[in-house]
Design a protein around this motif. Structure first.
Motif, PDB file in Angstrom:
ATOM      1  N   PRO B 139      25.797   5.993  18.313  1.00  0.00           N
ATOM      2  CA  PRO B 139      27.212   5.384  18.693  1.00  0.00           C
ATOM      3  C   PRO B 139      27.032   3.936  19.262  1.00  0.00           C
ATOM      4  O   PRO B 139      25.966   3.441  19.671  1.00  0.00           O
ATOM      5  CB  PRO B 139      27.535   6.173  20.058  1.00  0.00           C
ATOM      6  CG  PRO B 139      26.385   6.821  20.494  1.00  0.00           C
ATOM      7  CD  PRO B 139      25.612   6.992  19.160  1.00  0.00           C
ATOM      8  N   PHE B 141      27.327   2.215  21.809  1.00  0.00           N
ATOM      9  CA  PHE B 141      27.231   2.068  23.176  1.00  0.00           C
ATOM     10  C   PHE B 141      25.502   2.110  23.234  1.00  0.00           C
ATOM     11  O   PHE B 141      24.736   1.555  24.126  1.00  0.00           O
ATOM     12  CB  PHE B 141      27.579   2.712  24.273  1.00  0.00           C
ATOM     13  CG  PHE B 141      29.098   2.328  24.791  1.00  0.00           C
ATOM     14  CD1 PHE B 141      29.536   2.725  25.798  1.00  0.00           C
ATOM     15  CD2 PHE B 141      29.418   1.166  24.336  1.00  0.00           C
ATOM     16  CE1 PHE B 141      30.860   2.493  26.307  1.00  0.00           C
ATOM     17  CE2 PHE B 141      30.758   0.527  24.823  1.00  0.00           C
ATOM     18  CZ  PHE B 141      31.488   1.503  25.904  1.00  0.00           C
ATOM     19  N   THR B 552      40.028   2.688  17.397  1.00  0.00           N
ATOM     20  CA  THR B 552      38.869   2.639  18.350  1.00  0.00           C
ATOM     21  C   THR B 552      39.283   1.984  19.860  1.00  0.00           C
ATOM     22  O   THR B 552      39.849   0.996  19.724  1.00  0.00           O
ATOM     23  CB  THR B 552      37.959   1.818  17.609  1.00  0.00           C
ATOM     24  OG1 THR B 552      37.481   2.093  16.264  1.00  0.00           O
ATOM     25  CG2 THR B 552      36.630   1.585  18.504  1.00  0.00           C
ATOM     26  N   SER B 554      37.679   0.906  23.673  1.00  0.00           N
ATOM     27  CA  SER B 554      36.513   0.798  24.525  1.00  0.00           C
ATOM     28  C   SER B 554      36.886   0.594  25.891  1.00  0.00           C
ATOM     29  O   SER B 554      37.594  -0.308  26.159  1.00  0.00           O
ATOM     30  CB  SER B 554      35.682  -0.260  23.841  1.00  0.00           C
ATOM     31  OG  SER B 554      35.218  -0.284  22.687  1.00  0.00           O
ATOM     32  N   LYS B 577      37.526   6.975  17.605  1.00  0.00           N
ATOM     33  CA  LYS B 577      36.428   6.498  18.609  1.00  0.00           C
ATOM     34  C   LYS B 577      36.933   6.137  19.816  1.00  0.00           C
ATOM     35  O   LYS B 577      37.615   5.080  19.965  1.00  0.00           O
ATOM     36  CB  LYS B 577      35.549   5.563  17.670  1.00  0.00           C
ATOM     37  CG  LYS B 577      35.054   6.009  16.314  1.00  0.00           C
ATOM     38  CD  LYS B 577      34.174   4.779  15.619  1.00  0.00           C
ATOM     39  CE  LYS B 577      35.001   3.990  14.958  1.00  0.00           C
ATOM     40  NZ  LYS B 577      34.175   3.021  13.981  1.00  0.00           N
ATOM     41  N   GLU B 579      35.057   5.241  23.553  1.00  0.00           N
ATOM     42  CA  GLU B 579      33.810   5.064  24.456  1.00  0.00           C
ATOM     43  C   GLU B 579      33.971   4.441  25.681  1.00  0.00           C
ATOM     44  O   GLU B 579      34.983   3.457  25.761  1.00  0.00           O
ATOM     45  CB  GLU B 579      32.740   4.123  23.359  1.00  0.00           C
ATOM     46  CG  GLU B 579      33.469   2.967  23.119  1.00  0.00           C
ATOM     47  CD  GLU B 579      32.624   2.109  22.034  1.00  0.00           C
ATOM     48  OE1 GLU B 579      31.755   2.502  21.427  1.00  0.00           O
ATOM     49  OE2 GLU B 579      32.753   0.964  22.145  1.00  0.00           O
ATOM     50  N   ARG B 581      32.699   4.151  29.828  1.00  0.00           N
ATOM     51  CA  ARG B 581      31.636   3.953  30.912  1.00  0.00           C
ATOM     52  C   ARG B 581      32.177   3.589  32.198  1.00  0.00           C
ATOM     53  O   ARG B 581      32.985   2.671  32.259  1.00  0.00           O
ATOM     54  CB  ARG B 581      30.585   2.967  30.294  1.00  0.00           C
ATOM     55  CG  ARG B 581      31.051   1.474  30.231  1.00  0.00           C
ATOM     56  CD  ARG B 581      29.838   0.731  30.234  1.00  0.00           C
ATOM     57  NE  ARG B 581      29.052   0.725  31.399  1.00  0.00           N
ATOM     58  CZ  ARG B 581      27.786  -0.158  31.462  1.00  0.00           C
ATOM     59  NH1 ARG B 581      27.597  -0.951  30.345  1.00  0.00           N
ATOM     60  NH2 ARG B 581      27.252  -0.026  32.551  1.00  0.00           N
ATOM     61  N   TRP B 604      32.504   9.247  23.754  1.00  0.00           N
ATOM     62  CA  TRP B 604      31.311   8.974  24.724  1.00  0.00           C
ATOM     63  C   TRP B 604      31.872   8.727  25.944  1.00  0.00           C
ATOM     64  O   TRP B 604      32.885   7.655  26.083  1.00  0.00           O
ATOM     65  CB  TRP B 604      30.673   7.658  24.050  1.00  0.00           C
ATOM     66  CG  TRP B 604      29.726   6.958  25.198  1.00  0.00           C
ATOM     67  CD1 TRP B 604      30.128   6.204  26.122  1.00  0.00           C
ATOM     68  CD2 TRP B 604      28.431   6.885  24.833  1.00  0.00           C
ATOM     69  NE1 TRP B 604      28.825   5.719  26.769  1.00  0.00           N
ATOM     70  CE2 TRP B 604      27.762   6.263  25.962  1.00  0.00           C
ATOM     71  CE3 TRP B 604      27.553   7.456  23.902  1.00  0.00           C
ATOM     72  CZ2 TRP B 604      26.321   5.930  26.129  1.00  0.00           C
ATOM     73  CZ3 TRP B 604      26.027   7.065  24.162  1.00  0.00           C
ATOM     74  CH2 TRP B 604      25.412   6.544  25.184  1.00  0.00           C
ATOM     75  N   THR B 644      25.464  11.196  30.750  1.00  0.00           N
ATOM     76  CA  THR B 644      26.426  10.654  29.599  1.00  0.00           C
ATOM     77  C   THR B 644      26.945  11.983  28.872  1.00  0.00           C
ATOM     78  O   THR B 644      26.061  12.841  28.592  1.00  0.00           O
ATOM     79  CB  THR B 644      25.459   9.886  28.865  1.00  0.00           C
ATOM     80  OG1 THR B 644      24.823   8.779  29.503  1.00  0.00           O
ATOM     81  CG2 THR B 644      25.974   9.455  27.533  1.00  0.00           C
ATOM     82  N   TYR B 646      28.315  12.807  25.103  1.00  0.00           N
ATOM     83  CA  TYR B 646      28.514  12.277  23.658  1.00  0.00           C
ATOM     84  C   TYR B 646      28.996  13.495  22.874  1.00  0.00           C
ATOM     85  O   TYR B 646      27.860  14.358  22.625  1.00  0.00           O
ATOM     86  CB  TYR B 646      27.262  11.527  22.951  1.00  0.00           C
ATOM     87  CG  TYR B 646      27.353  11.304  21.831  1.00  0.00           C
ATOM     88  CD1 TYR B 646      26.594  11.330  20.588  1.00  0.00           C
ATOM     89  CD2 TYR B 646      28.573  10.268  21.288  1.00  0.00           C
ATOM     90  CE1 TYR B 646      26.874  10.896  19.645  1.00  0.00           C
ATOM     91  CE2 TYR B 646      28.752   9.608  20.210  1.00  0.00           C
ATOM     92  CZ  TYR B 646      27.534  10.106  19.220  1.00  0.00           C
ATOM     93  OH  TYR B 646      27.978   9.583  17.928  1.00  0.00           O
TER      94      TYR B 646
END
Lengths: 232, 666
Positions: B139, B141, B552, B554, B577, B579, B581, B604, B644, B646
């Motif tokens: 991925p 990241f 996508t 993020s 997708k 992602e 954090r 993610w 994490t 995933y």
């Protein structure tokens, strides 16, 4: 708002551009060219020091998530957060300054588990690499080397040499005979014959392997040669 | 650098979930004629009787009853040859079993967006006649050190199967895969007609591996290494290309940070008449560049390498080559990049080509706005522009001293205007701009950057055709982002990275919710979004409400509560997708996506508020999902929260090559 925990010495209130250190940068163009790179250098040294302290592969700071109602986060010491800003290591390695990048971290992680050394063979057009920690005995290593160097054609080595490499049972004979001799460079930079020392010691001290034609190995320690011939 | 259009299409995602219920190889072909001949009938589609081999042992009555079906299948296969888009092919394959078979036999480009979603054997079992493979691994990241090394995505198992299954394979494209020298050796040996190798963001091999490719792939047309790590094995791979005229059309190795044998490279270029794309690494000096350009004036894409003198002192009396003439001679040049250690004095040499350039990558060049402007003001046709922006001052520590703050604010204003000026020049000239990327040269949080909302505003006003933007800055305002949303209606990709975490609108002190809200509301074509700055759940509410085409997303350091993630998972039907954090999303939010996870390529979430039990629940509820919990070190987690997560859909179940720090939940 309380002070950010900085001890402001008197000299730090001097009017300057640049970091709160002793550097004095000229304004304008200079600041962007030479001075800039020096600034970057200093900055990145600080941060890479932070990063180097987080040694094992990677660790993230436990970053307590601030509430939205908090004022914009200004922790007293801006610690580096892994992977932020999201710029690839290619771009971070600018201006010749080497940051601790993912490449190096993977080396660090690998360093605990792997011992990669380059292997060259006389007459072969390219090098290979082996991880010495993957093998437990010299036998295993020779086996792997034979497989490795049988996978390309070598004009100079002669087809007989190649066929012998591909034939495992002949490999030991070959390596013990006069045709090809594996040698290695140890930590002191000396070239030694492979097989003299116990395997564990060999793995620790070997930096590089070279498979030479037997005639060229004559210059190596005679006692070692003796050992080599007597080895079974 | 921006890929050709075909590769851009490769990054698009499937709209529909894979046919999970289909089993490969279960349905035997009813067409014995084809089995005997072993060849799918292609070509003119003329009299069908000639396409049935006489050797088929069928009785006359059987022959007659099967005739219509065979005709249909043959016709279908002929028609399907023309279907190139994989989405169209996926749709066609779902019509019925007959169409599924015909499509499987005629698919020549295999795209696998997640190398663990399907096994090599399964792929081989379904698709028999593949000439081109695209494989993606880790991925995104992982590029930013958020994933420990040796996580996986090994090319080895794939290349073994491909070598056996597709001896006529011509093209391989790998992204974020882990590749060894041996893998490359096997690839080079197995495919006699191999033509194109493209490796993007890969690692694990060295110049040894390149040596195999160069020496053994005699039909090689394309060798493109893009942002890939290549270790220096001290092998002279450039001199191992075959003697005589080569088929090379594209040679991209700017990321290979090893010295090369320049004489060999020069000879290679001289004997490669079809070479159109050449991107050199920083070990090639400008004098050497000159020699190459003189030999290859037909180039369309050039990466200049160092663009400065080499460290070796030149002989006295050596005149400088006529760089301007060399550039002027390259009449087909449309894409320029490189400038890895630029000496700005030489910049004027590129003026002759500016008017034709459609793509310019200055992201490695440390130049000032004043040096940039004379170049840019000639680039009327520019569609793609990448630039790096230096960051100069850190004055954070002075913030408490108001006098200094004031003075520095004035200076910063001046500097801002200088560097935003560069973008203003772009906005004034480059009316055809489609893609802009502004990178920080000093990627730190603490440093004040000289591009800001002024630059963004200018671009939005000047470049109305903008489709894709990646913009790093230290600070931003909602107003500028809103302006972009109403000016640039063609936007498909909007990635704004405000490098200071949790930074609000610096003019109003408000969160950046309204800015991103405007983007999703106004930009009806938006498929990719990256958010940053201080964001509350409201921003995610907007994304869920308006971001109906987003594939996508993020997210970093954003949101207040589970609601944020819920809005997105419930509101964005096309999401593929995701992602995230360092955002406060927990188990409840994770549960709200159960209806959608099979439609996604991956999710993610790192440093969020997920517990192991929460992830376990998901794993139990969704058997076709592989739920990986990744730790950063070998110790067991002491924290309540998972570091994490995933997770990705897969037909194969848990993978067998997971390292110790990965736990796959069941």
């Amino acid at each position: 708002m309380e002070a950010l925990g900085l001890n402001m010495g008197f000299e730090e209130t001097e009017l300057r551009l640049g970091l709160p250190g002793n550097r004095v940068l000229s304004e304008g163009e200079g600041a962007r060219k030479r001075g800039f790179s020096e600034t970057v250098d200093l900055k990145l040294n600080l941060s890479s020091k932070d990063t180097s302290e987080k040694v094992k592969s990677f660790q993230k700071e436990k970053n307590p998530l601030p509430r939205a109602t908090d004022p914009p986060a200004k922790p007293p010491a801006k610690t580096q957060v892994v992977g932020w800003p999201p710029v690839r290591s290619f771009r971070k390695n600018m201006l010749g300054v080497v940051q601790k990048s993912s490449g190096e971290e993977s080396d660090m992680a690998g360093g605990n588990n792997a011992a990669f050394v380059k292997v060259s063979m006389d007459g072969a057009p390219y090098l290979r690499k082996v991880d010495l920690r993957m093998y437990n005995t010299y036998q295993d290593l020779y086996h792997a080397l034979g497989k490795m160097f049988s996978s390309f054609t070598i004009g100079n080595c002669g087809s007989q040499g190649m066929k012998d490499f591909m034939n495992e049972s002949k490999l030991m004979d070959l390596l013990n005979g006069s045709d090809y001799v594996p040698t290695y460079e140890d930590k002191d930079g000396d070239w030694m014959l492979v097989g003299d020392v116990p395997w564990g010691m060999f793995v620790e001290s070997c930096k590089r392997l070279r498979i030479v034609k037997g005639t060229e190995a004559i210059g190596l320690a005679p006692r070692a040669m003796e050992k080599c011939k007597n080895r079974r | 650098m921006r890929q050709d259009l075909t590769v851009q299409q490769m990054s698009e995602d499937d709209d529909r979930s894979p046919p999970l219920d289909l089993r490969c190889g279960a349905a035997p072909s009813i067409n014995r004629a084809r089995n005997c001949s072993g060849e799918a009938v292609s070509g003119s589609g003329s009299s069908t009787s000639s396409s049935i081999p006489a050797s088929v042992p069928v009785t006359v009555t059987e022959y007659q009853s099967q005739y219509p079906d065979q005709v249909l299948e043959i016709v279908l296969e002929n028609v399907l040859q023309f279907l190139t888009s994989r989405r169209d092919r996926n749709a066609a394959s779902l019509v019925c079993k007959s169409w599924w078979r015909a499509e499987a036999l005629t698919r020549s480009e295999l795209f696998i967006g997640n190398c663990y979603a399907v096994s090599p054997d399964r792929a081989r079992g379904r698709f028999r006649r593949v000439r081109s493979v695209v494989l993606k691994g880790k991925p995104r990241f992982a590029d930013f050190n958020l994933m420990p090394p040796d996580w996986g995505a090994h090319f080895g198992p794939w290349v073994c199967v491909l070598a056996n299954a597709y001896p006529w394979l011509e093209k391989v494209y790998l992204k974020r895969m882990s590749i060894t020298d041996d893998d490359l050796a096997l690839l080079a040996e197995s495919f006699s007609g191999f033509k194109e190798l493209t490796l993007v963001c890969c690692e694990g091999f060295g110049t040894c591996g390149l040596a195999f490719i160069a020496s053994k792939c005699r039909q090689l047309r394309v060798l493109d290494l893009i942002e890939t790590e290549v270790t220096d094995d001290e092998v002279d791979w450039i001199s191992l290309f075959p003697e005589g005229e080569t088929c090379l059309e594209s040679l991209i190795f700017d990321c290979v940070d090893c010295a090369i044998n320049f004489e060999a490279l020069e000879k290679l270029v001289a004997r490669s008449p079809f070479l159109r794309k050449l991107r050199l690494n920083r070990h090639v000096s400008i004098r050497q560049l000159y020699r190459l350009m003189v030999r290859a004036p037909q180039l369309t894409h050039l990466g200049t390498g160092k663009y400065g003198p080499s460290e070796v002192a030149q002989r006295q009396g050596d005149t400088e080559p006529d760089y301007i003439a060399a550039f002027a001679a390259c009449k087909s040049l449309v894409c320029l990049s490189g400038f890895r250690e630029i000496t700005p004095d030489y910049l004027s040499a590129i003026y002759p080509v500016c008017a034709n350039l459609t793509s310019l990558n200055f992201s490695y060049a440390t130049i000032t706005a004043d040096q940039l402007k004379p170049v840019i003001c000639n680039c009327h046709k520019l569609q793609i522009f990448w630039v790096g922006v230096p960051c100069v001052i850190d004055y954070q520590c002075f913030e408490e001293i108001w006098v200094l703050k004031l003075i520095l604010a004035v200076i910063m204003q001046a500097l801002d205007s200088i560097c935003d000026e560069g973008l203003q020049a772009v906005a004034a000239t480059c009316k055809e701009l489609r893609e802009l990327r502004v990178f920080p040269m000093n990627a730190q949080e603490d440093v004040e950057g000289p591009v800001s909302e002024v630059g963004l505003q200018a671009i939005s006003e000047g470049c109305r055709k903008l489709q894709s933007i990646l913009y790093f800055c230290q600070r931003m305002t909602n107003a500028a982002v809103i302006a972009m949303s109403s000016n640039c209606l063609e936007l498909e990709v909007f990635r704004l990275c405000i490098m200071g975490r949790h930074r609000p609108d610096h003019a109003t002190g408000e969160p950046m919710d309204e800015g991103f809200g405007a983007i999703v509301r106004n930009c009806r074509k938006l498929t990719r979004l990256a958010v940053s700055g201080l964001l509350t759940d409201r921003a995610f509410g907007y994304i869920g409400k308006y971001g109906k085409l987003i594939r996508t997303l993020s997210v970093a350091f954003a949101g207040d509560s589970d609601m944020g993630l819920k809005y997105v998972l419930e509101g964005c039907p096309k999401l593929q997708k995701l992602e995230i954090r360092d955002s406060p999303f927990g188990d409840a939010a994770l549960r709200s996506g159960l209806h959608h996870y099979y439609n996604m390529r991956f999710l993610w979430m790192s440093s969020c508020r997920l517990t192991r039990q929460g992830c376990q629940e998901i794993a139990q509820a969704m058997p076709r999902l592989v739920v990986e919990v990744i730790r950063s070190d070998d110790e067991e987690e002491t924290d309540n929260y998972v570091e994490t997560l995933y997770m990705y859909r897969s037909l194969e179940g848990p993978r067998h090559d997971a390292p110790k720090f990965v736990t796959i939940l069941r």
